[in-house]
Design a protein around this motif. Sequence first.
Motif, PDB file in Angstrom:
ATOM      1  N   TYR A   9      -5.459  10.401  11.860  1.00  0.00           N
ATOM      2  CA  TYR A   9      -4.913  10.449  10.690  1.00  0.00           C
ATOM      3  C   TYR A   9      -3.633   9.303  10.913  1.00  0.00           C
ATOM      4  O   TYR A   9      -3.327   8.673   9.799  1.00  0.00           O
ATOM      5  CB  TYR A   9      -3.938  11.812  10.778  1.00  0.00           C
ATOM      6  CG  TYR A   9      -2.904  12.064   9.664  1.00  0.00           C
ATOM      7  CD1 TYR A   9      -2.977  12.635   8.433  1.00  0.00           C
ATOM      8  CD2 TYR A   9      -1.360  11.786  10.116  1.00  0.00           C
ATOM      9  CE1 TYR A   9      -2.127  12.698   7.465  1.00  0.00           C
ATOM     10  CE2 TYR A   9      -0.354  11.974   9.240  1.00  0.00           C
ATOM     11  CZ  TYR A   9      -0.732  12.235   7.978  1.00  0.00           C
ATOM     12  OH  TYR A   9       0.134  12.631   7.087  1.00  0.00           O
ATOM     13  N   VAL A  13      -3.187   5.735   8.391  1.00  0.00           N
ATOM     14  CA  VAL A  13      -1.993   5.536   7.700  1.00  0.00           C
ATOM     15  C   VAL A  13      -1.445   4.145   8.204  1.00  0.00           C
ATOM     16  O   VAL A  13      -1.391   3.074   7.235  1.00  0.00           O
ATOM     17  CB  VAL A  13      -0.746   6.321   7.733  1.00  0.00           C
ATOM     18  CG1 VAL A  13       0.503   5.983   7.386  1.00  0.00           C
ATOM     19  CG2 VAL A  13      -1.362   7.839   7.128  1.00  0.00           C
ATOM     20  N   LYS A  32      -2.622  18.380   9.435  1.00  0.00           N
ATOM     21  CA  LYS A  32      -2.332  17.089   8.532  1.00  0.00           C
ATOM     22  C   LYS A  32      -1.430  17.135   7.184  1.00  0.00           C
ATOM     23  O   LYS A  32      -0.677  16.528   6.950  1.00  0.00           O
ATOM     24  CB  LYS A  32      -3.605  16.591   8.446  1.00  0.00           C
ATOM     25  CG  LYS A  32      -4.225  15.722   9.640  1.00  0.00           C
ATOM     26  CD  LYS A  32      -5.477  15.276   9.244  1.00  0.00           C
ATOM     27  CE  LYS A  32      -6.387  15.249  10.556  1.00  0.00           C
ATOM     28  NZ  LYS A  32      -7.783  14.701  10.070  1.00  0.00           N
ATOM     29  N   LYS A  33      -1.808  18.321   6.548  1.00  0.00           N
ATOM     30  CA  LYS A  33      -1.095  18.711   5.506  1.00  0.00           C
ATOM     31  C   LYS A  33       0.515  19.018   5.615  1.00  0.00           C
ATOM     32  O   LYS A  33       1.122  18.517   5.006  1.00  0.00           O
ATOM     33  CB  LYS A  33      -1.804  20.039   4.747  1.00  0.00           C
ATOM     34  CG  LYS A  33      -3.094  19.805   4.075  1.00  0.00           C
ATOM     35  CD  LYS A  33      -3.480  21.224   3.540  1.00  0.00           C
ATOM     36  CE  LYS A  33      -5.006  20.947   3.115  1.00  0.00           C
ATOM     37  NZ  LYS A  33      -5.428  22.354   2.332  1.00  0.00           N
ATOM     38  N   THR A  36       2.205  15.753   6.421  1.00  0.00           N
ATOM     39  CA  THR A  36       2.156  14.886   5.312  1.00  0.00           C
ATOM     40  C   THR A  36       3.447  15.555   4.617  1.00  0.00           C
ATOM     41  O   THR A  36       4.174  14.570   3.867  1.00  0.00           O
ATOM     42  CB  THR A  36       0.788  14.884   4.331  1.00  0.00           C
ATOM     43  OG1 THR A  36      -0.234  14.701   5.134  1.00  0.00           O
ATOM     44  CG2 THR A  36       0.828  14.254   3.016  1.00  0.00           C
ATOM     45  N   TYR A  48       1.800  12.596  -2.535  1.00  0.00           N
ATOM     46  CA  TYR A  48       0.691  13.042  -1.833  1.00  0.00           C
ATOM     47  C   TYR A  48       0.064  14.176  -2.676  1.00  0.00           C
ATOM     48  O   TYR A  48       0.612  14.629  -3.432  1.00  0.00           O
ATOM     49  CB  TYR A  48       0.899  13.606  -0.535  1.00  0.00           C
ATOM     50  CG  TYR A  48       1.885  14.902  -0.524  1.00  0.00           C
ATOM     51  CD1 TYR A  48       1.131  16.257  -0.571  1.00  0.00           C
ATOM     52  CD2 TYR A  48       3.076  14.838  -0.518  1.00  0.00           C
ATOM     53  CE1 TYR A  48       1.987  17.267  -0.725  1.00  0.00           C
ATOM     54  CE2 TYR A  48       3.890  15.936  -0.591  1.00  0.00           C
ATOM     55  CZ  TYR A  48       3.385  17.058  -0.489  1.00  0.00           C
ATOM     56  OH  TYR A  48       3.958  18.434  -0.624  1.00  0.00           O
ATOM     57  N   ILE A  59      -6.748  14.476   1.624  1.00  0.00           N
ATOM     58  CA  ILE A  59      -5.399  14.425   1.443  1.00  0.00           C
ATOM     59  C   ILE A  59      -5.359  12.766   1.009  1.00  0.00           C
ATOM     60  O   ILE A  59      -5.616  11.968   1.586  1.00  0.00           O
ATOM     61  CB  ILE A  59      -4.498  14.285   2.814  1.00  0.00           C
ATOM     62  CG1 ILE A  59      -4.559  15.888   3.437  1.00  0.00           C
ATOM     63  CG2 ILE A  59      -3.036  13.992   2.491  1.00  0.00           C
ATOM     64  CD1 ILE A  59      -4.086  15.990   4.599  1.00  0.00           C
ATOM     65  N   ILE A  61      -2.498  10.086  -0.002  1.00  0.00           N
ATOM     66  CA  ILE A  61      -1.293   9.770   0.242  1.00  0.00           C
ATOM     67  C   ILE A  61      -0.779   8.381  -0.530  1.00  0.00           C
ATOM     68  O   ILE A  61      -1.538   7.215  -0.147  1.00  0.00           O
ATOM     69  CB  ILE A  61      -0.904   9.523   1.798  1.00  0.00           C
ATOM     70  CG1 ILE A  61      -1.124  10.989   2.453  1.00  0.00           C
ATOM     71  CG2 ILE A  61       0.524   9.128   2.087  1.00  0.00           C
ATOM     72  CD1 ILE A  61      -1.036  10.834   4.026  1.00  0.00           C
TER      73      ILE A  61
END
Length: 132
Positions: A9, A13, A32-33, A36, A48, A59, A61
């Motif tokens: 993750y 990014v 991860k949610k 975020t 997001y 997801i 972003i």
Amino acid sequence: MNTDPIADYLTRVRNAIKANHRVVEIPASNLKKEMTKVLFDKGYITNYKFEDTTAQGTIKIALKYNPITKISAIRNISRISRPGLRRYAGVDNMPRVLNGLGIAILSTSKGVMTDKEAKNLNIGGEVLCYVY
């Protein structure tokens, strides 16, 4: 199969920021949610969206950049606790990121939160990453 989904993750990014992408797609998980949501609440990302089109979901972003200088809001994002060496922090030894200017994202018994929120609630947890 990915052995460290959090590192994946963060790397996605980081790579999207280096390539000046506006949006990055990441396979979803509950942790991860929550990470975020913390990044959004602290102003490191613009927006997001959670998409549940597949079984796992994704997801999306939207990364945040300075409109004039085109520099990302996230200068550095690094993994701290990893599968080979877990890092935990109690209330007494909570990490200070960039002398209080950055945030540390912690996974606690009360959910995923920043180091300052965990200190206010008087709980410790696993230090997932530093963001500044």
